[in-house]
Motif scaffolding. Structure first.
Motif, PDB file in Angstrom:
ATOM      1  N   LEU A  39       0.823  -1.204   0.000  1.00 39.10           N
ATOM      2  CA  LEU A  39       0.000   0.000   0.000  1.00 39.10           C
ATOM      3  C   LEU A  39       0.860   1.256   0.000  1.00 39.10           C
ATOM      4  O   LEU A  39       2.029   1.231   0.359  1.00 39.10           O
ATOM      5  CB  LEU A  39      -0.916   0.002   1.225  1.00 39.10           C
ATOM      6  CG  LEU A  39      -1.783  -1.247   1.406  1.00 39.10           C
ATOM      7  CD1 LEU A  39      -2.661  -1.089   2.636  1.00 39.10           C
ATOM      8  CD2 LEU A  39      -2.627  -1.516   0.176  1.00 39.10           C
ATOM      9  N   THR A  64      -3.378   6.579   4.325  1.00 41.23           N
ATOM     10  CA  THR A  64      -2.961   5.381   3.607  1.00 41.23           C
ATOM     11  C   THR A  64      -4.186   4.614   3.126  1.00 41.23           C
ATOM     12  O   THR A  64      -5.312   4.879   3.563  1.00 41.23           O
ATOM     13  CB  THR A  64      -2.086   4.471   4.497  1.00 41.23           C
ATOM     14  OG1 THR A  64      -1.584   3.379   3.734  1.00 41.23           O
ATOM     15  CG2 THR A  64      -2.904   3.914   5.654  1.00 41.23           C
ATOM     16  N   GLN A  65      -3.958   3.699   2.211  1.00 35.25           N
ATOM     17  CA  GLN A  65      -5.047   2.847   1.724  1.00 35.25           C
ATOM     18  C   GLN A  65      -5.455   1.839   2.796  1.00 35.25           C
ATOM     19  O   GLN A  65      -4.670   1.514   3.692  1.00 35.25           O
ATOM     20  CB  GLN A  65      -4.595   2.085   0.479  1.00 35.25           C
ATOM     21  CG  GLN A  65      -4.204   2.931  -0.699  1.00 35.25           C
ATOM     22  CD  GLN A  65      -3.494   2.088  -1.749  1.00 35.25           C
ATOM     23  OE1 GLN A  65      -2.270   2.030  -1.790  1.00 35.25           O
ATOM     24  NE2 GLN A  65      -4.261   1.428  -2.598  1.00 35.25           N
ATOM     25  N   LYS A 113      -7.146  -1.965   2.703  1.00 39.17           N
ATOM     26  CA  LYS A 113      -7.657  -3.094   1.928  1.00 39.17           C
ATOM     27  C   LYS A 113      -7.858  -4.284   2.854  1.00 39.17           C
ATOM     28  O   LYS A 113      -6.909  -4.773   3.467  1.00 39.17           O
ATOM     29  CB  LYS A 113      -6.679  -3.460   0.808  1.00 39.17           C
ATOM     30  CG  LYS A 113      -6.590  -2.422  -0.306  1.00 39.17           C
ATOM     31  CD  LYS A 113      -5.686  -2.893  -1.432  1.00 39.17           C
ATOM     32  CE  LYS A 113      -5.635  -1.880  -2.562  1.00 39.17           C
ATOM     33  NZ  LYS A 113      -4.739  -2.318  -3.664  1.00 39.17           N
ATOM     34  N   LEU A 151      -3.108   7.139  -7.335  1.00 33.85           N
ATOM     35  CA  LEU A 151      -3.752   5.836  -7.556  1.00 33.85           C
ATOM     36  C   LEU A 151      -4.766   5.885  -8.692  1.00 33.85           C
ATOM     37  O   LEU A 151      -5.211   4.843  -9.170  1.00 33.85           O
ATOM     38  CB  LEU A 151      -4.432   5.360  -6.269  1.00 33.85           C
ATOM     39  CG  LEU A 151      -3.496   5.092  -5.084  1.00 33.85           C
ATOM     40  CD1 LEU A 151      -4.304   4.758  -3.840  1.00 33.85           C
ATOM     41  CD2 LEU A 151      -2.523   3.966  -5.403  1.00 33.85           C
ATOM     42  N   PHE A 159     -12.208   7.496  -3.770  1.00 39.43           N
ATOM     43  CA  PHE A 159     -12.314   6.647  -2.576  1.00 39.43           C
ATOM     44  C   PHE A 159     -13.697   6.731  -1.959  1.00 39.43           C
ATOM     45  O   PHE A 159     -14.423   7.694  -2.125  1.00 39.43           O
ATOM     46  CB  PHE A 159     -11.298   7.084  -1.516  1.00 39.43           C
ATOM     47  CG  PHE A 159      -9.863   7.004  -1.955  1.00 39.43           C
ATOM     48  CD1 PHE A 159      -9.299   5.789  -2.289  1.00 39.43           C
ATOM     49  CD2 PHE A 159      -9.088   8.139  -2.015  1.00 39.43           C
ATOM     50  CE1 PHE A 159      -7.980   5.720  -2.681  1.00 39.43           C
ATOM     51  CE2 PHE A 159      -7.773   8.079  -2.405  1.00 39.43           C
ATOM     52  CZ  PHE A 159      -7.217   6.862  -2.735  1.00 39.43           C
ATOM     53  N   GLU A 182     -12.253   2.905   2.359  1.00 40.62           N
ATOM     54  CA  GLU A 182     -11.104   2.455   1.562  1.00 40.62           C
ATOM     55  C   GLU A 182      -9.803   3.159   1.906  1.00 40.62           C
ATOM     56  O   GLU A 182      -8.764   2.859   1.336  1.00 40.62           O
ATOM     57  CB  GLU A 182     -11.412   2.643   0.069  1.00 40.62           C
ATOM     58  CG  GLU A 182     -12.549   1.762  -0.408  1.00 40.62           C
ATOM     59  CD  GLU A 182     -12.933   2.048  -1.852  1.00 40.62           C
ATOM     60  OE1 GLU A 182     -12.612   3.158  -2.337  1.00 40.62           O
ATOM     61  OE2 GLU A 182     -13.556   1.184  -2.484  1.00 40.62           O
ATOM     62  N   ILE A 183      -9.845   4.138   2.799  1.00 41.06           N
ATOM     63  CA  ILE A 183      -8.622   4.805   3.242  1.00 41.06           C
ATOM     64  C   ILE A 183      -8.654   4.967   4.759  1.00 41.06           C
ATOM     65  O   ILE A 183      -9.712   4.875   5.396  1.00 41.06           O
ATOM     66  CB  ILE A 183      -8.435   6.193   2.587  1.00 41.06           C
ATOM     67  CG1 ILE A 183      -9.628   7.104   2.885  1.00 41.06           C
ATOM     68  CG2 ILE A 183      -8.194   6.065   1.105  1.00 41.06           C
ATOM     69  CD1 ILE A 183      -9.427   8.530   2.400  1.00 41.06           C
TER      70      ILE A 183
END
Length: 245
Positions: A34, A49-50, A52, A203, A207, A211-212
């Motif tokens: 990420l 940050t992402q 996932k 990216l 979003f 997702e973040i």
């Protein structure tokens, strides 16, 4: 077979060109996964940050790359999650020991330097392995104000106005360089929205709040706070409104 192929068996062996191949492999591992972005403003600091979730059966709240090290210091780690947890655990230990020995919280600059020193030791012995993770340390110092430090696998640690890590690091740094002169006067909302915009830009996607991850510290008395999904959504809506205006 390349003449350099025998120089990557141990971390402490230099190739004839002066390269440490094991460290290059480590950086490659740490740069996978990420992307994280950290920015400091006038009186606040933010890291984004992402997020996932690898399995739909997992509890989403258990998946995070943002960690509170002390009440006033936070960290975003990218790279190997197992190594990241080890780094965070050691950072919390070092911060707790400092506070016990000295009677006041460990400044973010001192903690970053200590973690960098420990990372550098791992590059000197063939029996050790460097941690395949990169840490973005953020805090608001009582004397120096907002601070962002980046600590990598080899033990580099440097202060930044804004920093990025992960596979899209270079693209993010290019984005941030164009705005660095304005960042010093950003309030907290501007810092957060700039970081989110930067991550979305590199990216190439929009979003949702799930997702973040966003962590922030406001002022010298502020605490490291991870924003809720509702708070993130409000910032995303503000970014969309600004783009439409």
């Amino acid at each position: 077979m390349s003449r350099d192929s025998n120089y990557d068996h141990h971390i402490s062996i230099f190739s004839p060109q002066g390269r440490l191949y094991q460290m290059e492999y480590c950086f490659k591992a740490a740069s996978s996964g990420l992307t994280g972005v950290a920015i400091r403003g006038k009186d606040s600091v933010c890291v984004v940050t992402q997020k996932k979730v690898p399995d739909r059966l997992m509890e989403p709240s258990s998946v995070t790359h943002l960690f509170k090290l002390t009440q006033k210091v936070g960290c975003c780690v990218t790279g190997s999650m197992a190594d990241s947890k080890s780094m965070v655990q050691r950072a919390r230990y070092e911060a707790g020991k400092w506070a016990f020995d000295n009677g006041y919280p460990m400044p973010v600059s001192v903690l970053a330097r200590r973690m960098a020193d420990l990372a550098q030791v791992n590059t000197q012995a063939a029996a050790s392995r460097p941690l395949a993770c990169i840490g973005l340390f953020v805090g608001v110092d009582d004397e120096k104000g907002p601070q962002v430090f980046k600590v990598d696998c080899a033990g580099h640690y440097l202060p930044f106005f804004a920093a990025a890590s992960g596979p899209k690091e270079q693209e993010a740094m290019n984005f941030l360089e164009k705005r660095v002169t304005d960042m010093k006067d950003f309030d907290n909302d501007e810092v957060i929205r700039t970081a989110i915009t930067c991550l979305g830009h590199v990216l190439g996607s929009d979003f949702r709040g799930t997702e973040i991850e966003v962590g922030t510290i406001i002022g010298k008395e502020g605490r490291f706070h991870v924003l809720s999904e509702e708070e993130i959504e409000s910032h995303l809506n503000a970014i969309a409104d600004d783009a439409d205006a």
